[in-house]
Design an enzyme around this catalytic site. Structure first.
Site, PDB file in Angstrom:
ATOM      1  CE  LYS A 190      -4.403   0.943   0.076  1.00 30.38           C
ATOM      2  NZ  LYS A 190      -5.545   0.099  -0.339  1.00 30.38           N
ATOM      3  CG  ASP A 203      -7.310   3.224  -0.968  1.00 29.58           C
ATOM      4  OD1 ASP A 203      -7.754   2.071  -0.916  1.00 29.58           O
ATOM      5  OD2 ASP A 203      -7.422   4.017  -0.013  1.00 29.58           O
TER       6      ASP A 203
HETATM    7  P1  NDP Z   1     -12.871   7.742  -3.052  1.00 28.79           P
HETATM    8  O1  NDP Z   1     -11.800   8.722  -2.846  1.00 28.79           O
HETATM    9  O2  NDP Z   1     -13.419   7.519  -4.419  1.00 28.79           O
HETATM   10  O3  NDP Z   1     -14.120   8.097  -2.110  1.00 28.79           O
HETATM   11  C1  NDP Z   1     -13.973   8.164  -0.733  1.00 28.79           C
HETATM   12  C2  NDP Z   1     -15.313   8.540  -0.120  1.00 28.79           C
HETATM   13  O4  NDP Z   1     -15.240   8.360   1.290  1.00 28.79           O
HETATM   14  C3  NDP Z   1     -15.679   9.998  -0.351  1.00 28.79           C
HETATM   15  O5  NDP Z   1     -17.079  10.115  -0.380  1.00 28.79           O
HETATM   16  C4  NDP Z   1     -15.092  10.663   0.886  1.00 28.79           C
HETATM   17  O6  NDP Z   1     -15.700  11.892   1.242  1.00 28.79           O
HETATM   18  C5  NDP Z   1     -15.368   9.617   1.942  1.00 28.79           C
HETATM   19  N1  NDP Z   1     -14.355   9.728   2.998  1.00 28.79           N
HETATM   20  C6  NDP Z   1     -13.021   9.507   2.889  1.00 28.79           C
HETATM   21  N2  NDP Z   1     -12.393   9.724   4.048  1.00 28.79           N
HETATM   22  C7  NDP Z   1     -13.358  10.100   4.910  1.00 28.79           C
HETATM   23  C8  NDP Z   1     -13.354  10.454   6.271  1.00 28.79           C
HETATM   24  N3  NDP Z   1     -12.213  10.470   6.981  1.00 28.79           N
HETATM   25  N4  NDP Z   1     -14.544  10.763   6.854  1.00 28.79           N
HETATM   26  C9  NDP Z   1     -15.695  10.756   6.125  1.00 28.79           C
HETATM   27  N5  NDP Z   1     -15.769  10.422   4.832  1.00 28.79           N
HETATM   28  C10 NDP Z   1     -14.619  10.099   4.235  1.00 28.79           C
HETATM   29  O7  NDP Z   1     -12.338   6.377  -2.427  1.00 28.79           O
HETATM   30  P2  NDP Z   1     -12.813   4.875  -2.716  1.00 28.79           P
HETATM   31  O8  NDP Z   1     -14.267   4.835  -2.967  1.00 28.79           O
HETATM   32  O9  NDP Z   1     -11.898   4.307  -3.726  1.00 28.79           O
HETATM   33  O10 NDP Z   1     -12.473   4.170  -1.316  1.00 28.79           O
HETATM   34  C11 NDP Z   1     -13.421   4.044  -0.264  1.00 28.79           C
HETATM   35  C12 NDP Z   1     -13.001   2.921   0.668  1.00 28.79           C
HETATM   36  O11 NDP Z   1     -12.926   1.686  -0.060  1.00 28.79           O
HETATM   37  C13 NDP Z   1     -11.615   3.078   1.323  1.00 28.79           C
HETATM   38  O12 NDP Z   1     -11.648   2.480   2.600  1.00 28.79           O
HETATM   39  C14 NDP Z   1     -10.700   2.264   0.401  1.00 28.79           C
HETATM   40  O13 NDP Z   1      -9.535   1.847   1.068  1.00 28.79           O
HETATM   41  C15 NDP Z   1     -11.632   1.103   0.095  1.00 28.79           C
HETATM   42  N6  NDP Z   1     -11.317   0.323  -1.097  1.00 28.79           N
HETATM   43  C16 NDP Z   1     -11.194   0.912  -2.330  1.00 28.79           C
HETATM   44  C17 NDP Z   1     -10.946   0.135  -3.441  1.00 28.79           C
HETATM   45  C18 NDP Z   1     -10.903   0.717  -4.816  1.00 28.79           C
HETATM   46  O14 NDP Z   1     -10.793  -0.061  -5.776  1.00 28.79           O
HETATM   47  N7  NDP Z   1     -11.003   2.029  -5.000  1.00 28.79           N
HETATM   48  C19 NDP Z   1     -10.717  -1.316  -3.335  1.00 28.79           C
HETATM   49  C20 NDP Z   1     -10.943  -1.854  -1.996  1.00 28.79           C
HETATM   50  C21 NDP Z   1     -11.207  -1.041  -0.947  1.00 28.79           C
HETATM   51  P3  NDP Z   1     -14.898  13.277   1.023  1.00 28.79           P
HETATM   52  O15 NDP Z   1     -14.902  13.472  -0.462  1.00 28.79           O
HETATM   53  O16 NDP Z   1     -15.676  14.289   1.784  1.00 28.79           O
HETATM   54  O17 NDP Z   1     -13.522  13.066   1.583  1.00 28.79           O
HETATM   55  O1  2IT Z   2      -7.850  -1.682  -0.904  1.00 26.18           O
HETATM   56  C1  2IT Z   2      -7.760  -2.158  -2.059  1.00 26.18           C
HETATM   57  O2  2IT Z   2      -7.902  -3.369  -2.278  1.00 26.18           O
HETATM   58  C2  2IT Z   2      -7.537  -1.230  -3.177  1.00 26.18           C
HETATM   59  N1  2IT Z   2      -7.485  -0.016  -2.963  1.00 26.18           N
HETATM   60  C3  2IT Z   2      -7.337  -1.764  -4.569  1.00 26.18           C
HETATM   61  C4  2IT Z   2      -5.926  -2.243  -4.763  1.00 26.18           C
HETATM   62  C5  2IT Z   2      -5.562  -2.652  -6.165  1.00 26.18           C
HETATM   63  O3  2IT Z   2      -4.368  -2.948  -6.341  1.00 26.18           O
HETATM   64  O4  2IT Z   2      -6.404  -2.690  -7.059  1.00 26.18           O
END
Ligand code: NDP
Ligand code: 2IT
Length: 457
Positions: free
Chosen positions: A136, A176
């Site tokens: 990561k 992420d």
């Molecule tokens: P994005 O940046 O696309 O979206 C994040 C969302 O979460 C936004 O709506 C943001 O709001 C909100 N958010 C982030 N931090 C906070 C906080 N501290 N308090 C309140 N709201 C918060 O990220 P992703 O959708 O990609 O990721 C979301 C989650 O999923 C994370 O935990 C990530 O690790 C996990 N994840 C992502 C993957 C991927 O493929 N993208 C794969 C597996 C897991 P704001 O805009 O106001 O900050």
């Molecule tokens: O938390 C996760 O699994 C991710 N943000 C995606 C990682 C990846 O390599 O696609």
């Protein structure tokens, strides 16, 4: 920390001694300690009758990243000021493949958060069945309010250091929080320019330069496929279910979309400013409008309530007070605490699936389990994202690209296989499934086998 799954006295003593060591070696890193605690509390009972794992210090080695790289990221803002951030890449475990995992840009990013994410990623990637180790990275950079050119200069500076540590057979980052298609494009462009190599060094790339179809949708869609498998296991389905989603980013919007596609109602989404509630359930039109708001216009979720009369905005609040059948937290770590879990339970929630990484605090997980709420842990539920990243790596290596129908089918099969492995390893007396134990043990076995084979490395 609260109750563990560790049962007999000797196992409990080993576990406590182990956790004391982890806490001592990682001062000021509460998220990392929390993630290790959650995994180790289910692995210690599993290895109680397998002394080789203790003798060869497998869990001790697993809790130590192979390498942590930290570096300066200088960049220039639009006003000409020089700004400095800190970047990291945590190369956690390469026992079963090249390091693989996302990059997060958020002001809260620190070594503890990246170590927790890299540790979790190791087990998650193992669950996908693909040959990927865990890693990561990220920076304590706040993308909010920055222009496209500022984002580009930051991404280029970040890659100007990162490029020497990554590679298609070494370490393959992806997106992420705060890192999506735009940022991956800027970083891939800089990698290619510096190295003069067009290879699959990043996943989540644009379709025109080696990106996989369905990668954008994979995490949210995969989370709902996993939820559907959990419901199917008890003879139920998504049809007619009301669902709370938090967040409004990549994972949340695609989770909400798949819920609606499968006949459920997605009632909420959120961001750090508050949550929106649509008692009728979001339509596809509304979900697409929110995707556009977040990805292109970089707006705030409150704006959805100004656009659509049946959407209400609740400032500085989370969605967990709304009554629903299912909750899919999809924003960030520790966004559901014990008190919020108690409200969800009192309102009759039947299933909680973690689409974000570690969104539920240990007290919340314990409350759900004690109340008999089905609980899907992040490393299984959200593994579809990295799973399709693994398929992007395969397509890049073979210099081919598969179509959306084929990739959706592969994602569905992968999520079913992960679910079934969790059932295999998570069975409890009485036939209940402990998905947390199942995911941890199923993920652990393959990594541990490889580490045993390598000797003392
Ligand atoms: P994005 O940046 O696309 O979206 C994040 C969302 O979460 C936004 O709506 C943001 O709001 C909100 N958010 C982030 N931090 C906070 C906080 N501290 N308090 C309140 N709201 C918060 O990220 P992703 O959708 O990609 O990721 C979301 C989650 O999923 C994370 O935990 C990530 O690790 C996990 N994840 C992502 C993957 C991927 O493929 N993208 C794969 C597996 C897991 P704001 O805009 O106001 O900050
Ligand atoms: O938390 C996760 O699994 C991710 N943000 C995606 C990682 C990846 O390599 O696609």
């Amino acid at each position: 920390m609260s109750k563990t799954n560790v049962s007999d006295a000797k196992t409990q003593e080993y576990f406590e001694r182990y956790m004391q060591g982890v806490e001592k070696r990682n001062p000021g890193q509460p998220e990392f300690v929390q993630a290790v605690w959650e995994v180790a509390s289910t692995i210690f009972p599993y290895i109680a009758d397998k002394p080789i794992y203790h003798e060869l210090q497998i869990l001790e080695r697993m809790a130590e990243p192979e390498r942590v790289i930290s570096f300066r990221v200088p960049w220039t803002d639009d006003a000409g000021n020089i700004r400095t951030n800190r970047g990291w890449r945590v190369q956690f475990n390469s026992a079963i493949g090249p390091y693989k995992g996302g990059i997060r840009f958020h002001p809260s990013v620190n070594e503890s958060i990246l170590k927790f994410l890299g540790f979790e990623q190791t087990f998650k990637n193992s669950l996908t069945g693909l040959p990927m180790g865990g890693g990561k990275g990220g920076a304590n950079f706040n993308p909010k309010g920055k222009s496209d050119l500022e984002i580009m200069r930051f991404c280029q500076s970040f890659m100007t250091e990162l490029y020497r540590h990554v590679g298609e057979v070494t370490d393959v980052p992806a997106g992420d929080i705060g890192v999506g298609g735009r940022e991956i494009g800027f970083m891939f462009g800089q990698y290619k320019r510096i190295t003069n190599r067009f290879v699959g060094v990043l996943t989540g790339k644009g379709a025109s330069f080696g990106g996989s179809k369905m990668r954008t949708e994979a995490t949210g869609y995969g989370a709902v496929f996993y939820t559907q498998n959990m419901l199917g296991h008890v003879g139920d389905s998504m049809e007619g279910k009301s669902v709370l989603v938090s967040g409004s980013g990549n994972v949340a919007t695609h989770a909400a979309e798949k819920v609606v596609q499968l006949g459920g109602k997605a009632l909420t989404m959120s961001d750090s400013g508050g949550f929106i509630h649509c008692a009728d359930g979001f339509t596809f039109e509304q979900i697409n409008w929110i995707k556009d708001l977040k990805e292109k216009r970089r707006g705030r979720i409150s704006e959805a309530a100004e656009e659509f009369p049946n959407i209400k905005f609740h400032a500085d609040a989370k969605p967990w007070g709304v009554a629903a059948d299912i909750a899919i937290p999809s924003a960030t770590q520790n966004e559901v605490d014990g008190a919020e879990a108690a409200v969800l339970i009192a309102n009759g929630v039947k299933l909680v699936a973690e689409a974000a990484n570690m969104p539920c605090e240990p007290a919340a997980v314990e409350a759900f389990m004690d109340a008999g709420v089905m609980f899907g842990p992040a490393k299984a539920v959200n593994a579809g994202g990295v799973g399709v990243s693994g398929l992007e790596m395969s397509q890049n290596s073979a210099r081919i690209s598969w179509d959306s129908v084929q990739l959706t089918q592969m994602l569905e099969t992968m999520m079913k296989n992960i679910h079934d492995s969790c059932v295999e390893f998570g069975g409890e007396p009485g036939g209940k499934i402990n998905y947390l134990k199942g995911a941890n043990v199923a993920g652990f076995v393959k990594v541990a086998e490889a580490m045993l084979a390598y000797g003392h490395v």
